[in-house]
Design a protein around this motif. Structure first.
Motif, PDB file in Angstrom:
ATOM      1  N   GLU A   1     -20.535 -41.806  41.542  1.00 58.61           N
ATOM      2  CA  GLU A   1     -20.166 -40.428  41.242  1.00 58.61           C
ATOM      3  C   GLU A   1     -20.553 -39.477  42.366  1.00 58.61           C
ATOM      4  O   GLU A   1     -20.049 -38.363  42.436  1.00 58.61           O
TER       5      GLU A   1
ATOM      6  N   SER B   1     -18.600 -35.518  45.317  1.00 58.99           N
ATOM      7  CA  SER B   1     -19.054 -35.796  43.966  1.00 58.99           C
ATOM      8  C   SER B   1     -17.895 -35.712  42.988  1.00 58.99           C
ATOM      9  O   SER B   1     -16.901 -35.020  43.239  1.00 58.99           O
ATOM     10  N   THR B   2     -18.013 -36.396  41.857  1.00 58.20           N
ATOM     11  CA  THR B   2     -16.998 -36.296  40.805  1.00 58.20           C
ATOM     12  C   THR B   2     -17.130 -34.993  40.036  1.00 58.20           C
ATOM     13  O   THR B   2     -16.243 -34.637  39.265  1.00 58.20           O
ATOM     14  N   ASN B   3     -18.241 -34.283  40.212  1.00 58.34           N
ATOM     15  CA  ASN B   3     -18.437 -33.002  39.538  1.00 58.34           C
ATOM     16  C   ASN B   3     -18.079 -31.866  40.491  1.00 58.34           C
ATOM     17  O   ASN B   3     -18.604 -31.799  41.608  1.00 58.34           O
ATOM     18  N   PRO B   4     -17.212 -30.964  40.084  1.00 59.15           N
ATOM     19  CA  PRO B   4     -16.834 -29.854  40.959  1.00 59.15           C
ATOM     20  C   PRO B   4     -17.998 -28.886  41.126  1.00 59.15           C
ATOM     21  O   PRO B   4     -18.786 -28.682  40.200  1.00 59.15           O
TER      22      PRO B   4
ATOM     23  N   GLU C   1     -16.375 -24.391  38.296  1.00 57.65           N
ATOM     24  CA  GLU C   1     -15.449 -24.822  37.251  1.00 57.65           C
ATOM     25  C   GLU C   1     -13.984 -24.603  37.628  1.00 57.65           C
ATOM     26  O   GLU C   1     -13.120 -25.405  37.308  1.00 57.65           O
TER      27      GLU C   1
ATOM     28  N   MET D   1     -11.356 -27.244  39.000  1.00 55.49           N
ATOM     29  CA  MET D   1     -10.717 -28.279  38.187  1.00 55.49           C
ATOM     30  C   MET D   1      -9.210 -28.075  38.120  1.00 55.49           C
ATOM     31  O   MET D   1      -8.437 -29.023  38.012  1.00 55.49           O
TER      32      MET D   1
ATOM     33  N   SER E   1      -6.778 -29.115  42.543  1.00 59.68           N
ATOM     34  CA  SER E   1      -7.417 -30.252  43.207  1.00 59.68           C
ATOM     35  C   SER E   1      -6.750 -30.583  44.531  1.00 59.68           C
ATOM     36  O   SER E   1      -6.930 -31.662  45.074  1.00 59.68           O
TER      37      SER E   1
ATOM     38  N   LYS F   1      -9.627 -40.984  40.093  1.00 63.39           N
ATOM     39  CA  LYS F   1     -10.881 -40.249  39.980  1.00 63.39           C
ATOM     40  C   LYS F   1     -10.973 -39.284  41.148  1.00 63.39           C
ATOM     41  O   LYS F   1     -10.831 -39.678  42.302  1.00 63.39           O
TER      42      LYS F   1
ATOM     43  N   TYR G   1     -12.723 -36.574  43.713  1.00 65.38           N
ATOM     44  CA  TYR G   1     -14.007 -36.296  44.343  1.00 65.38           C
ATOM     45  C   TYR G   1     -13.951 -34.912  44.982  1.00 65.38           C
ATOM     46  O   TYR G   1     -12.963 -34.543  45.624  1.00 65.38           O
TER      47      TYR G   1
ATOM     48  N   THR H   1     -19.026 -31.264  48.048  1.00 69.38           N
ATOM     49  CA  THR H   1     -20.096 -30.390  47.538  1.00 69.38           C
ATOM     50  C   THR H   1     -21.086 -29.989  48.622  1.00 69.38           C
ATOM     51  O   THR H   1     -21.767 -28.987  48.492  1.00 69.38           O
TER      52      THR H   1
END
Length: 332
Positions: A267, A289-292, A295, A298, A301, A317, A319, A322
């Protein structure tokens, strides 16, 4: 509780008592195995001095539910493999879970009386530095110094034989796996330092063991990688106090982790790219990272990395970049 955990508990009790905070022996909440009788196993040990400590469950077929259990299981199996336990080490295996101070005194009284009367003449490893080992050596010549089993003495005697056993366990692992030599481990197994420093040395050895076992079990790394990593850990702990939060920089080739990275669906990725040498060296760090990071990304992309761009047959998935850092570049 495993052997290392019990050793930590006993050392904690001893150092509290050494500080002068003597108190009535632990209440019911501190009893390890209330109601167990330890005279029977001690008598069995007395009758069978050439036996070995009962090893733990080796079925090994239980499904490992998580990474922590896998590492803990591997460590336990390592410490159940030694077959050369001497009398003092077998005694630790029997006495490490005594449920009261009175029981501890009673067990040591039985052992010392048996030694003094010549009923037993157990063998011990060369170099053992515990008080009990010295008394056993004296018993060979038919004369033992008097020991008063009062105050902190029984707890200290138990901790000493536990430390001796754990040191030999760690040495057996590192030498048996050809990860270190006895000379390189000498500073961790010395008996010339005080008891508290010996406990710290065992804690260092345990931390190094956890690192090596984690790399073996979780990352499937082989000896060619584990050996230099062990040397890095040994060098650090020869010069520094115990620090379980220390981040060790262990060199890993990209080829070594290729399969692991492909199968684990990471991740967070961090890549360091270096070019040039000396004052002209430029180092760039990318982290995805898979987490932005925020928010609203999202919904947009565009331009972000995707697994589908590399492996079209797997679930997509995304990425997100970050972190991006670049070392300073001087222009002339």
């Amino acid at each position: 509780m495993d052997t290392y955990g019990l050793l930590a508990v006993w050392s904690g009790y001893l150092f509290v008592m050494m500080s002068g905070d003597l108190y009535d022996w632990f209440d019911d909440s501190f009893l390890f195995h209330s109601g167990e009788i330890y005279f029977s196993p001690l008598l069995d040990l007395k009758k069978k001095l050439d036996g070995s400590c009962v090893s733990g469950n080796r079925n090994g077929m239980e499904k490992i539910k998580c990474d922590t259990e896998a590492v803990d299981s591997s460590i336990k199996s390592i410490f159940s493999e030694r077959g050369d336990l001497d009398f003092a080490e077998q005694l630790w295996c029997k006495m490490k879970c005594v449920s009261s101070y009175q029981e501890l005194i009673a067990c040591f009284t039985l052992v010392l009386e048996s030694l003094e009367c010549g009923e037993i003449q157990p063998w011990i490893h060369h170099g053992s530095g515990s008080l009990l080992s010295k008394l056993i050596q004296q018993s060979y010549h038919g004369k033992m110094e008097a020991v008063s089993l009062t105050g902190i003495t029984p707890v200290q005697m138990l901790l000493e034989i536990g430390l001796d056993k754990m040191k030999k366990d760690y040495v057996s692992f590192f030498i048996g796996q050809e990860l270190a030599t006895l000379t390189s481990l000498d500073c961790f197994i010395s008996t010339s330092v005080d008891l508290q420093e010996q406990v710290h040395c065992v804690q260092k050895l345990h931390h190094m063991l956890e690192i090596m076992v984690s790399c073996t079990v979780l990352l499937q790394f082989k000896h060619e990688s584990l050996f230099p990593w062990t040397q890095i850990c040994i060098k650090y702990y020869r010069e520094n106090p115990l620090d379980e939060k220390h981040v060790f920089q262990l060199p890993v080739s990209s080829a070594l982790v290729k399969t692991f990275c492909q199968d684990s669906h990471l991740e967070v990725w961090k890549v360091d790219i270096s070019s040039g040498h000396g004052p002209k060296e430029v180092k760039t760090t990318w982290q995805v990272s898979t987490n932005p990071p925020v928010e609203h990304m999202m919904s947009n992309s565009t331009g972000l990395l995707s697994d589908s761009t590399v492996n079209a047959g797997i679930e997509e998935k995304m990425y997100f970049i970050t972190v991006v850092k670049c070392s300073q570049v001087h222009f002339r």
